[in-house]
Design an enzyme around this catalytic site. Structure first.
Site, PDB file in Angstrom:
ATOM      1  N   ASN A   1      38.542  59.473  42.662  1.00  0.00           N
ATOM      2  CA  ASN A   1      38.533  59.626  41.193  1.00  0.00           C
ATOM      3  C   ASN A   1      37.348  60.217  40.933  1.00  0.00           C
ATOM      4  O   ASN A   1      36.386  60.743  41.707  1.00  0.00           O
ATOM      5  CB  ASN A   1      38.780  58.303  40.592  1.00  0.00           C
ATOM      6  CG  ASN A   1      37.506  57.332  40.836  1.00  0.00           C
ATOM      7  OD1 ASN A   1      36.248  57.804  40.738  1.00  0.00           O
ATOM      8  ND2 ASN A   1      37.440  56.273  41.731  1.00  0.00           N
TER       9      ASN A   1
ATOM     10  N   ASP B   1      41.982  51.324  42.334  1.00  0.00           N
ATOM     11  CA  ASP B   1      42.988  50.030  42.265  1.00  0.00           C
ATOM     12  C   ASP B   1      43.854  49.927  43.546  1.00  0.00           C
ATOM     13  O   ASP B   1      44.216  48.772  43.716  1.00  0.00           O
ATOM     14  CB  ASP B   1      43.786  50.047  40.960  1.00  0.00           C
ATOM     15  CG  ASP B   1      42.860  49.833  39.706  1.00  0.00           C
ATOM     16  OD1 ASP B   1      41.820  48.782  39.647  1.00  0.00           O
ATOM     17  OD2 ASP B   1      43.099  50.528  38.621  1.00  0.00           O
TER      18      ASP B   1
ATOM     19  N   PRO C   1      41.459  45.066  46.958  1.00  0.00           N
ATOM     20  CA  PRO C   1      40.652  43.873  46.527  1.00  0.00           C
ATOM     21  C   PRO C   1      40.015  43.929  45.055  1.00  0.00           C
ATOM     22  O   PRO C   1      39.432  45.336  45.003  1.00  0.00           O
ATOM     23  CB  PRO C   1      39.862  43.591  47.363  1.00  0.00           C
ATOM     24  CG  PRO C   1      39.753  44.675  48.439  1.00  0.00           C
ATOM     25  CD  PRO C   1      40.853  45.372  48.281  1.00  0.00           C
ATOM     26  N   ASP C   2      40.113  43.294  44.168  1.00  0.00           N
ATOM     27  CA  ASP C   2      39.428  43.536  43.090  1.00  0.00           C
ATOM     28  C   ASP C   2      38.105  42.800  43.081  1.00  0.00           C
ATOM     29  O   ASP C   2      37.961  41.504  43.129  1.00  0.00           O
ATOM     30  CB  ASP C   2      39.964  42.737  41.874  1.00  0.00           C
ATOM     31  CG  ASP C   2      39.172  42.903  40.403  1.00  0.00           C
ATOM     32  OD1 ASP C   2      38.114  43.248  40.330  1.00  0.00           O
ATOM     33  OD2 ASP C   2      40.209  43.180  39.213  1.00  0.00           O
ATOM     34  N   ILE C   3      36.964  43.576  43.436  1.00  0.00           N
ATOM     35  CA  ILE C   3      35.641  42.801  44.116  1.00  0.00           C
ATOM     36  C   ILE C   3      35.091  42.201  42.858  1.00  0.00           C
ATOM     37  O   ILE C   3      34.314  40.963  43.221  1.00  0.00           O
ATOM     38  CB  ILE C   3      34.644  44.048  44.327  1.00  0.00           C
ATOM     39  CG1 ILE C   3      35.572  45.069  45.578  1.00  0.00           C
ATOM     40  CG2 ILE C   3      33.465  43.511  44.990  1.00  0.00           C
ATOM     41  CD1 ILE C   3      34.808  46.402  45.737  1.00  0.00           C
ATOM     42  N   LEU C   4      34.934  42.675  41.648  1.00  0.00           N
ATOM     43  CA  LEU C   4      34.580  42.072  40.573  1.00  0.00           C
ATOM     44  C   LEU C   4      34.994  40.616  40.399  1.00  0.00           C
ATOM     45  O   LEU C   4      34.230  39.784  40.238  1.00  0.00           O
ATOM     46  CB  LEU C   4      34.486  42.911  39.214  1.00  0.00           C
ATOM     47  CG  LEU C   4      34.105  42.211  38.081  1.00  0.00           C
ATOM     48  CD1 LEU C   4      32.655  42.034  37.944  1.00  0.00           C
ATOM     49  CD2 LEU C   4      34.424  43.194  36.893  1.00  0.00           C
TER      50      LEU C   4
ATOM     51  N   PHE D   1      31.785  46.659  34.297  1.00  0.00           N
ATOM     52  CA  PHE D   1      31.744  47.825  33.230  1.00  0.00           C
ATOM     53  C   PHE D   1      33.328  47.739  32.923  1.00  0.00           C
ATOM     54  O   PHE D   1      34.294  47.573  33.715  1.00  0.00           O
ATOM     55  CB  PHE D   1      31.415  49.058  34.048  1.00  0.00           C
ATOM     56  CG  PHE D   1      29.694  48.856  33.992  1.00  0.00           C
ATOM     57  CD1 PHE D   1      29.099  48.124  34.643  1.00  0.00           C
ATOM     58  CD2 PHE D   1      29.351  50.042  33.110  1.00  0.00           C
ATOM     59  CE1 PHE D   1      27.673  48.352  34.760  1.00  0.00           C
ATOM     60  CE2 PHE D   1      27.921  49.951  33.269  1.00  0.00           C
ATOM     61  CZ  PHE D   1      27.246  49.312  33.953  1.00  0.00           C
TER      62      PHE D   1
ATOM     63  N   LYS E   1      39.056  41.412  29.298  1.00  0.00           N
ATOM     64  CA  LYS E   1      38.881  41.945  30.695  1.00  0.00           C
ATOM     65  C   LYS E   1      37.862  41.017  31.143  1.00  0.00           C
ATOM     66  O   LYS E   1      37.797  40.353  32.322  1.00  0.00           O
ATOM     67  CB  LYS E   1      38.259  43.360  30.755  1.00  0.00           C
ATOM     68  CG  LYS E   1      38.067  43.975  32.077  1.00  0.00           C
ATOM     69  CD  LYS E   1      38.108  45.449  32.336  1.00  0.00           C
ATOM     70  CE  LYS E   1      39.277  45.988  31.794  1.00  0.00           C
ATOM     71  NZ  LYS E   1      39.001  47.749  31.745  1.00  0.00           N
TER      72      LYS E   1
ATOM     73  N   LYS F   1      38.539  38.870  34.395  1.00  0.00           N
ATOM     74  CA  LYS F   1      37.749  38.930  35.726  1.00  0.00           C
ATOM     75  C   LYS F   1      37.000  37.600  35.854  1.00  0.00           C
ATOM     76  O   LYS F   1      36.734  37.443  37.016  1.00  0.00           O
ATOM     77  CB  LYS F   1      36.921  40.256  35.538  1.00  0.00           C
ATOM     78  CG  LYS F   1      37.421  41.382  35.145  1.00  0.00           C
ATOM     79  CD  LYS F   1      38.070  42.089  36.493  1.00  0.00           C
ATOM     80  CE  LYS F   1      38.303  43.695  36.183  1.00  0.00           C
ATOM     81  NZ  LYS F   1      38.842  44.432  37.498  1.00  0.00           N
TER      82      LYS F   1
HETATM   83  N1  CTP Z   1      36.163  46.625  39.923  1.00  0.00           N
HETATM   84  C1  CTP Z   1      35.840  46.181  40.910  1.00  0.00           C
HETATM   85  N2  CTP Z   1      37.114  46.361  42.213  1.00  0.00           N
HETATM   86  C2  CTP Z   1      38.197  46.670  41.789  1.00  0.00           C
HETATM   87  C3  CTP Z   1      38.552  47.240  40.527  1.00  0.00           C
HETATM   88  C4  CTP Z   1      37.330  47.262  39.577  1.00  0.00           C
HETATM   89  O1  CTP Z   1      35.058  45.682  41.342  1.00  0.00           O
HETATM   90  N3  CTP Z   1      39.054  46.875  42.715  1.00  0.00           N
HETATM   91  C5  CTP Z   1      35.360  46.472  38.718  1.00  0.00           C
HETATM   92  C6  CTP Z   1      34.470  47.784  38.306  1.00  0.00           C
HETATM   93  O2  CTP Z   1      33.566  48.008  39.183  1.00  0.00           O
HETATM   94  C7  CTP Z   1      34.176  47.394  36.982  1.00  0.00           C
HETATM   95  C8  CTP Z   1      35.354  46.673  36.482  1.00  0.00           C
HETATM   96  O3  CTP Z   1      36.024  46.160  37.522  1.00  0.00           O
HETATM   97  O4  CTP Z   1      33.063  46.766  36.932  1.00  0.00           O
HETATM   98  C9  CTP Z   1      36.540  47.370  36.004  1.00  0.00           C
HETATM   99  O5  CTP Z   1      37.612  46.874  35.733  1.00  0.00           O
HETATM  100  P1  CTP Z   1      39.101  47.487  35.916  1.00  0.00           P
HETATM  101  O6  CTP Z   1      39.939  46.524  36.297  1.00  0.00           O
HETATM  102  O7  CTP Z   1      38.803  48.835  36.864  1.00  0.00           O
HETATM  103  O8  CTP Z   1      39.281  48.185  34.782  1.00  0.00           O
HETATM  104  P2  CTP Z   1      40.347  49.065  34.796  1.00  0.00           P
HETATM  105  O9  CTP Z   1      41.141  49.513  35.869  1.00  0.00           O
HETATM  106  O10 CTP Z   1      39.906  49.843  33.677  1.00  0.00           O
HETATM  107  O11 CTP Z   1      41.645  48.111  33.998  1.00  0.00           O
HETATM  108  P3  CTP Z   1      42.570  48.474  32.979  1.00  0.00           P
HETATM  109  O12 CTP Z   1      43.448  49.325  33.992  1.00  0.00           O
HETATM  110  O13 CTP Z   1      42.990  47.139  32.817  1.00  0.00           O
HETATM  111  O14 CTP Z   1      42.063  48.961  31.954  1.00  0.00           O
END
Ligand code: CTP
Length: 405
Positions: free
Chosen positions: A215, A283, A310-313, A330, A344, A348
């Site tokens: 990205n 994602d 994995p969603d790290i946050l 963020f 969000k 999270k």
């Molecule tokens: N984040 C993370 N790990 C992921 C995805 C996101 O740690 N796999 C963290 C990002 O660093 C940021 C926050 O989550 O702090 C953003 O959330 P995210 O779910 O990525 O937002 P969007 O993709 O914008 O969600 P949406 O599509 O619902 O707007």
């Protein structure tokens, strides 16, 4: 934090070298603030500095005589330049001109200021101030890198309108920022002793050994946050995907490529006092990634299958054991910013969300400014539009407050 305004610099002695630049007027305010905090200030002025502020104002504010010329030190036996250079806890150069930086990098010593800087065995902090072209000149870049490699610390310069009518990096850091850097250099920043992890940049998700999905994140905001946290004395673990801006100095850099590598690096960095998740993590990854280069084939086009990353946050926010005391995420939104970011935060499980409106009309995406809304359990707090570095500094101060510096 609660320390600012107290005598936290009591019994510290600062040797303050004032270079010749218009920003020298801000140094007068710096002297006043240092003294308010109990520091003793020994002022040294270059002859160029005297074109901008007078030795009389400097000595009146410092409450000490100003050292001006190498051969002023008539009483060498009592206070020679060697002793002068070593009697302080910290040497601060503000404003540090291109000329002074050049002399230091080259090891020249032809006046009192440059001689003191060569003779000192004390840590040195520079607050550069110069025209933007001078700051960006390859010679200044070289000198900066050399001085940083020599262990010299820097605060600023900031972006902004300059006295010469141009705009860009080169404006001297504000007195409060220099004070924070002085406190940090003396091991007394509001975040000293705190360990904080910051994720930053994009991730690259491999398709095969030579291709990937990515990205457009540059890593600028995460880098600025890491720099600001380090400037307040934090031990920063900076976990970065392949960003297009260089990592800040004075942090532990952990380079990663994919979301899964970032997740593992975050795990390895724990425990921390706070985690700031500024990375633009992909994602999805390619589930069918090949360990050989995909070849063109007569049988048709390749089909990529995706798997969820994995969603790290979310994972760190929901840790039962070892969750950081403060978890900051963020959110970049294009509409209904507060609603989306508030949802969000709950989804999270993090403490704060730093939300911003990246719809094209704002000009924020790719620009140097940002307008953020800080979402916490106390609601939404809108910050005025300001430079991305200033957003990072404000956020770092808020983190220091939350951790009870
Ligand atoms: N984040 C993370 N790990 C992921 C995805 C996101 O740690 N796999 C963290 C990002 O660093 C940021 C926050 O989550 O702090 C953003 O959330 P995210 O779910 O990525 O937002 P969007 O993709 O914008 O969600 P949406 O599509 O619902 O707007």
């Amino acid at each position: 934090m609660g320390k600012i305004g107290t005598n936290m610099l009591a019994s510290k002695r600062i040797l303050l070298i004032i270079g010749g630049g218009i920003a020298a007027y801000k140094t007068l305010d710096l002297i006043r603030r240092l003294r308010e905090r109990g520091a003793a200030v020994t002022p040294v002025m270059t002859s160029a500095a005297e074109e901008f502020v007078t030795p009389l104002s400097v000595s009146a504010l410092a409450g000490e005589r100003v050292f001006r010329h190498l051969f002023d030190l008539t009483d060498e036996a009592e206070m020679g330049h060697i002793q002068l250079s070593r009697s302080a806890d910290l040497v601060v150069v503000a404003p540090a001109t291109a000329d002074l930086m050049g002399k230091m990098a080259a090891g020249l010593a032809n006046d009192l200021a440059s001689t003191l800087l060569m003779a000192t065995d004390t840590p040195v902090l520079l607050a550069p101030a110069m025209n933007v072209r001078m700051w960006e000149h390859p010679a200044t870049r070289r000198n900066h890198d050399q001085l940083a490699a020599d262990g010299i610390r820097f605060v600023g310069p900031n972006d902004g309108d300059m006295a010469c009518g141009e705009f860009g990096p080169g404006r001297m850091a504000e007195p409060m920022e220099i004070l924070a850097a002085i406190e940090t250099a003396l091991g007394d920043g509001p975040l000293s002793g705190r360990r904080i992890l910051v994720t930053s940049g994009p991730t690259h998700e491999p398709i095969d050994p030579v291709r990937y999905i990515a990205n457009r994140s540059s890593g600028a905001q995460g880098t600025a946050v890491a720099r600001a946290l380090a400037a307040l004395g934090a031990e920063v673990v900076f976990i970065t995907g392949p960003a297009s801006v260089p990592p800040p100095q004075g942090v532990q850099v952990v380079p990663v490529e994919s979301a899964r590598e970032m997740d593992a690096a975050v795990d390895a960095a724990l425990p921390v006092d706070a985690g700031v998740f500024a990375a633009a993590v992909a994602d999805w990854r390619v589930a069918s990634a090949s360990d050989r280069k995909l070849k063109k084939s007569k049988d048709g086009l390749p089909v990529l299958e995706f798997a969820e990353n994995p969603d790290i946050l979310k994972r760190v926010s929901r840790l039962e054991a070892g969750r950081p005391r403060l978890v900051v995420g963020f959110a970049a939104e294009t509409n209904d910013v507060v609603e989306h970011a508030t949802a969000k935060r709950l989804r999270k499980g993090c403490d704060w969300i730093v939300a911003n409106d990246v719809s094209p009309a704002t000009g924020i995406m790719g620009g140097s400014e940002n307008a953020v809304i800080l979402i916490s359990d106390e609601g939404a707090e809108e910050w005025p539009r300001m430079g991305k570095d200033q957003v990072a500094e404000k956020l770092a101060l808020r983190i220091a407050e939350a951790l009870g510096g």
